[in-house]
Structures are given as structure tokens and as C-alpha cells.
Motif scaffolding. Structure first.
Motif, PDB file in Angstrom:
ATOM      1  N   MET A  28       0.900  -1.160  -0.059  1.00 60.91           N
ATOM      2  CA  MET A  28      -0.052  -0.029   0.076  1.00 60.91           C
ATOM      3  C   MET A  28       0.844   1.244   0.046  1.00 60.91           C
ATOM      4  O   MET A  28       1.824   1.392   0.896  1.00 60.91           O
ATOM      5  N   ARG A  29       0.735   2.169  -0.986  1.00 61.26           N
ATOM      6  CA  ARG A  29       1.457   3.260  -1.012  1.00 61.26           C
ATOM      7  C   ARG A  29       0.596   4.313  -0.090  1.00 61.26           C
ATOM      8  O   ARG A  29      -0.352   4.661  -0.399  1.00 61.26           O
ATOM      9  N   ILE A  30       1.495   5.126   0.622  1.00 63.29           N
ATOM     10  CA  ILE A  30       0.779   6.025   1.513  1.00 63.29           C
ATOM     11  C   ILE A  30       1.289   7.553   0.846  1.00 63.29           C
ATOM     12  O   ILE A  30       2.480   7.883   0.854  1.00 63.29           O
ATOM     13  N   GLU A  31       0.275   8.263   0.172  1.00 70.11           N
ATOM     14  CA  GLU A  31       0.833   9.485  -0.441  1.00 70.11           C
ATOM     15  C   GLU A  31      -0.498  10.505  -0.130  1.00 70.11           C
ATOM     16  O   GLU A  31      -1.551  10.188  -0.375  1.00 70.11           O
ATOM     17  N   GLY A  32      -0.200  11.690   0.264  1.00 69.13           N
ATOM     18  CA  GLY A  32      -1.208  12.686   0.688  1.00 69.13           C
ATOM     19  C   GLY A  32      -2.249  12.083   1.737  1.00 69.13           C
ATOM     20  O   GLY A  32      -1.889  11.642   2.570  1.00 69.13           O
ATOM     21  N   GLU A  33      -3.399  12.189   1.247  1.00 66.11           N
ATOM     22  CA  GLU A  33      -4.632  11.791   2.070  1.00 66.11           C
ATOM     23  C   GLU A  33      -5.003  10.469   1.584  1.00 66.11           C
ATOM     24  O   GLU A  33      -6.197  10.067   2.011  1.00 66.11           O
ATOM     25  N   ARG A  34      -4.514   9.477   0.597  1.00 63.45           N
ATOM     26  CA  ARG A  34      -4.963   8.384   0.479  1.00 63.45           C
ATOM     27  C   ARG A  34      -3.861   7.404   0.490  1.00 63.45           C
ATOM     28  O   ARG A  34      -2.593   7.638   0.554  1.00 63.45           O
ATOM     29  N   ALA A  35      -4.332   6.120   0.937  1.00 62.28           N
ATOM     30  CA  ALA A  35      -3.501   4.969   0.716  1.00 62.28           C
ATOM     31  C   ALA A  35      -4.166   4.006  -0.200  1.00 62.28           C
ATOM     32  O   ALA A  35      -5.240   3.633  -0.199  1.00 62.28           O
ATOM     33  N   ALA A  36      -3.230   3.431  -1.267  1.00 62.38           N
ATOM     34  CA  ALA A  36      -3.562   2.838  -2.374  1.00 62.38           C
ATOM     35  C   ALA A  36      -2.706   1.560  -2.491  1.00 62.38           C
ATOM     36  O   ALA A  36      -1.616   1.888  -2.439  1.00 62.38           O
ATOM     37  N   VAL A 266      -1.816   6.255   8.285  1.00 62.76           N
ATOM     38  CA  VAL A 266      -2.161   7.660   8.182  1.00 62.76           C
ATOM     39  C   VAL A 266      -1.048   8.452   7.661  1.00 62.76           C
ATOM     40  O   VAL A 266       0.073   8.060   7.120  1.00 62.76           O
ATOM     41  N   ALA A 267      -1.155   9.569   7.047  1.00 56.38           N
ATOM     42  CA  ALA A 267      -0.444  10.569   6.288  1.00 56.38           C
ATOM     43  C   ALA A 267       0.794  10.623   6.952  1.00 56.38           C
ATOM     44  O   ALA A 267       0.868  11.095   8.194  1.00 56.38           O
ATOM     45  N   GLY A 268       1.855  10.443   6.465  1.00 59.77           N
ATOM     46  CA  GLY A 268       3.252  10.626   6.670  1.00 59.77           C
ATOM     47  C   GLY A 268       3.782   9.597   7.504  1.00 59.77           C
ATOM     48  O   GLY A 268       4.807   9.639   8.191  1.00 59.77           O
ATOM     49  N   LEU A 269       2.881   8.497   7.678  1.00 58.11           N
ATOM     50  CA  LEU A 269       3.390   7.236   8.382  1.00 58.11           C
ATOM     51  C   LEU A 269       4.753   6.733   7.784  1.00 58.11           C
ATOM     52  O   LEU A 269       5.770   6.463   8.417  1.00 58.11           O
ATOM     53  N   ALA A 270       4.767   6.416   6.456  1.00 58.50           N
ATOM     54  CA  ALA A 270       5.852   5.784   5.905  1.00 58.50           C
ATOM     55  C   ALA A 270       5.564   5.959   4.297  1.00 58.50           C
ATOM     56  O   ALA A 270       4.550   6.771   4.119  1.00 58.50           O
ATOM     57  N   ASP A 271       6.632   5.704   3.464  1.00 56.25           N
ATOM     58  CA  ASP A 271       6.510   6.008   2.144  1.00 56.25           C
ATOM     59  C   ASP A 271       5.356   4.845   1.480  1.00 56.25           C
ATOM     60  O   ASP A 271       4.479   4.973   0.593  1.00 56.25           O
ATOM     61  N   ALA A 272       5.530   3.364   2.193  1.00 56.58           N
ATOM     62  CA  ALA A 272       4.383   2.378   1.966  1.00 56.58           C
ATOM     63  C   ALA A 272       4.655   1.662   3.015  1.00 56.58           C
ATOM     64  O   ALA A 272       5.538   1.486   4.097  1.00 56.58           O
ATOM     65  N   ALA A 273       3.432   0.456   2.968  1.00 55.27           N
ATOM     66  CA  ALA A 273       3.353  -0.401   3.940  1.00 55.27           C
ATOM     67  C   ALA A 273       3.239  -1.681   3.260  1.00 55.27           C
ATOM     68  O   ALA A 273       2.536  -1.584   2.240  1.00 55.27           O
ATOM     69  N   PHE A 274       3.546  -2.872   3.929  1.00 55.20           N
ATOM     70  CA  PHE A 274       3.078  -4.214   3.187  1.00 55.20           C
ATOM     71  C   PHE A 274       2.266  -4.768   4.099  1.00 55.20           C
ATOM     72  O   PHE A 274       2.321  -4.903   5.581  1.00 55.20           O
ATOM     73  N   VAL A 275       0.939  -4.994   3.575  1.00 60.65           N
ATOM     74  CA  VAL A 275      -0.092  -5.667   4.717  1.00 60.65           C
ATOM     75  C   VAL A 275       0.146  -7.128   4.558  1.00 60.65           C
ATOM     76  O   VAL A 275      -0.050  -7.683   3.583  1.00 60.65           O
TER      77      VAL A 275
END
Length: 370
Positions: A28-36, A266-275
Motif C-alpha cells: 500500500m503506497r501512502i501518499e497525501g490523504e490516500r493509501a492505495a 495515516v498521512a506521513g506514516l511511511a512511504d509504503a506499508a506491506f499488509v
């Protein structure tokens, strides 16, 4: 260290705008106000162009280390010239890491020479695949940590009380952001420590700075990857902040999370997360006391006692010296750890403990199997 660091940094999530609360296993990429969801190829290619990539973990979670191994392999395929830094090792064992990567040691010799049970005190099988990956590909391994005695002194007396010559080359950390200070203050309060919260914060930041300096020293042509506890990485307030202060700006942060934690993306947590996908519950590990230990001459000292743990319920206290276990001298840390891990459920383990000038006989009652 954790168990190297006296305190496990399990941070709460700061009140920033929540991102997607529905997510499937995978990146999951975390950018701005969206995680996708994001294709792994594009994400890994982006990370491989950074100077430093930070891979988080909860130290005792096996799937976190499996994910780290797979991510290392993907990054290495993109950028074979690599250096891997490990929180698990204090700087003094760097020569042993060099011998391991050169193929001069067996696994048993390596663990013995780094004194694994003393410096990290977690099952070696969690980390051995990472070490073997580095050895197979001749990737330099870097010891990022400092001696526990340094951070313990800072936590007790403050940064300024430590002479510069005793700081292991660590420079003064950049100031902690307000949100980071508040998170650390909450952890300090939870530990009910009598030491000043400010000194606790300085000790945590000493780790952040040490890890950052160790990574920054190798940033350049090689891709530098840090294997570090997630608490030092979340929101960029720990290691990433110190890297920026040292002039290393192109930093990527990747974290493993459970599906139940999707709401925490949440915004700014990391660049991406692996679920991580769920899995059937495994058999509980052998009972453990809930302590951190160190060798102290011909005895073993309790460095920390986890609140609510079996050790605390038994009456063990920080600073106690364990001199006997099961009627035999407890003079080697490795042997005591093996004895505790091998203790069957529902049995009792007598301990003789020296506390100051007094000797206490304690009985650890391991709970029966559910």
C-alpha cells in the motif's frame, strides 16, 4: 536495543488524517490523504533509487523478518551494490560481521562471537535468513547500535553528563519534533520510571542518531538498507530525521503492518506499508520471564523487567543478580536463557537472587498449557 534496547518502542499513531481503512494483503503506497494498492515493481524501483531504505520490524514477529528478506532480495535485484545495517549489533562486533560476510565463520561461530544472546536476546532463527542472504551475496553488514551502558547512562543522567569521548562517536541528535516528544513522554509515563522524561527522550534519540550515522557513513554509490525497529521509523521522526540532519535526504521508509492495522495507515506514516496476510495461530512459544538480561561477572543481571510479566509477578526486580537456577550456578547468560526457554509449561523453576546485600529464594511458576 530490543531486546538490545532497554525499551521497546511501540508508538501510537499520531492524530493525522486517516487514510484508507480497507486494504488487502500486499503493498500500500501512502501518499497525501490516500493509501492505495501499488504494484510491487514500481514501488521497489522507486526505493532502489534512494540513498537509504529503512525496513521496519517488530523484533519478535517472524513474518516481519520474512517480509524484510523478500524486500531485500527485490531491492538487490534492482541495485546489487548494497550495504545492510542492523540495529541488532553494537559497533564493537563489526569485525565479526566482516568475517561472517567473508565466509570465515559457521553460523554457530558467528552467533557465539557476536554474543547474540547478550546483545539481542531473541531467537536467532528470526534473523539468520537475513544474515545468510548477506553472506551469500557478499553484502557488507554494518553494526549500527551502541553499548547499552551508554543509553542507560543518558537515560539516568542526560546527554550532557556523558563526556564526548564516551559517546562512541555519536554527535548530538537533531531536536525531536513535538509529536515525537509527546509519543516518547507517553511511553516514559507508561514505564512509571523515576528518571526524568527528558533524559529518556535523549536516550531514545541517541539510538536514532547512532543508527542514522551508521547508515549515512555508507550512503553514496551503494544502496544502504537499515533493518530497524518500526518505532524508530514511523512518521520520519526518528532515524529519517537524523539522516536528514546529516545531509542524507533521499530516504525511503517501508513498514510491515497487520490487516487489523489498516486504519493506522495515516498521512506521513511511511512511504509504503506491506499488509501481511493473516495466518492460523501457531503454538505459543516456550514460556519466557519477560526480562532483559546481561552477563555480570559470574552471574546474570536483570537489566529490565517488563510490567505485568511473569518475572514481575514472581518478585524479580531490575538490578537483581541471578546466581542460581534450578539449584545450579547461573553463571552464563546463554545457559540461563536456554534453561528458561526449555522449561515445560506448568512447572516451577527455583531461582536464587542477590539484591544488594540480601539473598532471596524465588520460585517462578510457569503457567500450565491452556
Amino acid at each position: 536495543m530490543k531486546p538490545l534496547a532497554p525499551f521497546a518502542l511501540i508508538f501510537g499513531i499520531f492524530p493525522l488524517a486517516a487514510l484508507s481503512q480497507e486494504c488487502a494483503p500486499g503493498w500500500m503506497r501512502i501518499e497525501g490523504e490516500r493509501a492505495a494498492a501499488v504494484a510491487p515493481g514500481a514501488l521497489i524501483a522507486d526505493m532502489a533509487r534512494r540513498d537509504v531504505v529503512l525496513l521496519g520490524e517488530h523484533h519478535d514477529e517472524a513474518d516481519h523478518h520474512r517480509w524484510q528478506l523478500h524486500t531485500l532480495a527485490a531491492l538487490h535485484a534492482q541495485r546489487p551494490r548494497m550495504v545492510i545495517g542492523f540495529e541488532a549489533f553494537p559497533r564493537r562486533v563489526q569485525p565479526v560481521l566482516d568475517k561472517w560476510v567473508a565466509g570465515s565463520l559457521t553460523s554457530a561461530q558467528f552467533l557465539a562471537e557476536v554474543k547474540w544472546d547478550e546483545v539481542w536476546n531473541l531467537p536467532a532463527e528470526l534473523y539468520l535468513p537475513l544474515f545468510e542472504f548477506a553472506r551469500l551475496h557478499r553484502i557488507p553488514m554494518v553494526a549500527l547500535n551502541v553499548e547499552r551502558s551508554l543509553t542507560e547512562t543518558i537515560a539516568a543522567k542526560g546527554w550532557d553528563a556523558v563526556p564526548p569521548a564516551a559517546r562512541e562517536g555519536i554527535s548530538r541528535p537533531a531536536a525531536a519534533p513535538k509529536a515525537y516528544r509527546e509519543a516518547l513522554e507517553a511511553i516514559h509515563k507508561e514505564h512509571k520510571s523515576e528518571r526524568p522524561a527528558e533524559f529518556f527522550i535523549q536516550a531514545q534519540q541517541t539510538w536514532d542518531r547512532a543508527f542514522a550515522q551508521g547508515l549515512a557513513a555508507h550512503a553514496g554509490e551503494a544502496l544502504v538498507v537499515g533493518i530497524i525497529g518500526s518505532g524508530h521509523l514511523r512518521h520520519g521522526h526518528g532515524v529519517a530525521l537524523q539522516l536528514a540532519d546529516l545531509g542524507v535526504k533521499r530516504v525511503g521508509t517501508l513498514l510491515p503492518v497487520e490487516r487489523a492495522q489498516c486504519k493506522e495507515l495515516v498521512a506521513g506514516l511511511a512511504d509504503a506499508a506491506f499488509v501481511l496476510p493473516g495466518r492460523a495461530a501457531a503454538k505459543p512459544p516456550p514460556p519466557r520471564l519477560g526480562v532483559q538480561l546481561e552477563q555480570a561477572g559470574d552471574a546474570v543481571r536483570l537489566v529490565e523487567v517488563t510490567p505485568g510479566s511473569l518475572a514481575e509477578r514472581t518478585g524479580l526486580k531490575k538490578g537483581d543478580l541471578i546466581v542460581q537456577a534450578a539449584g545450579k550456578p547461573a553463571n552464563r547468560l546463554r545457559e540461563l536463557i536456554a534453561l528458561v526457554r526449555a522449561q515445560p509449561e506448568g512447572t516451577w523453576l527455583p531461582l536464587q537472587v542477590k539484591r544488594g546485600e540480601e539473598t532471596h529464594e524465588l520460585l517462578v511458576k510457569f503457567p500450565p498449557a491452556p
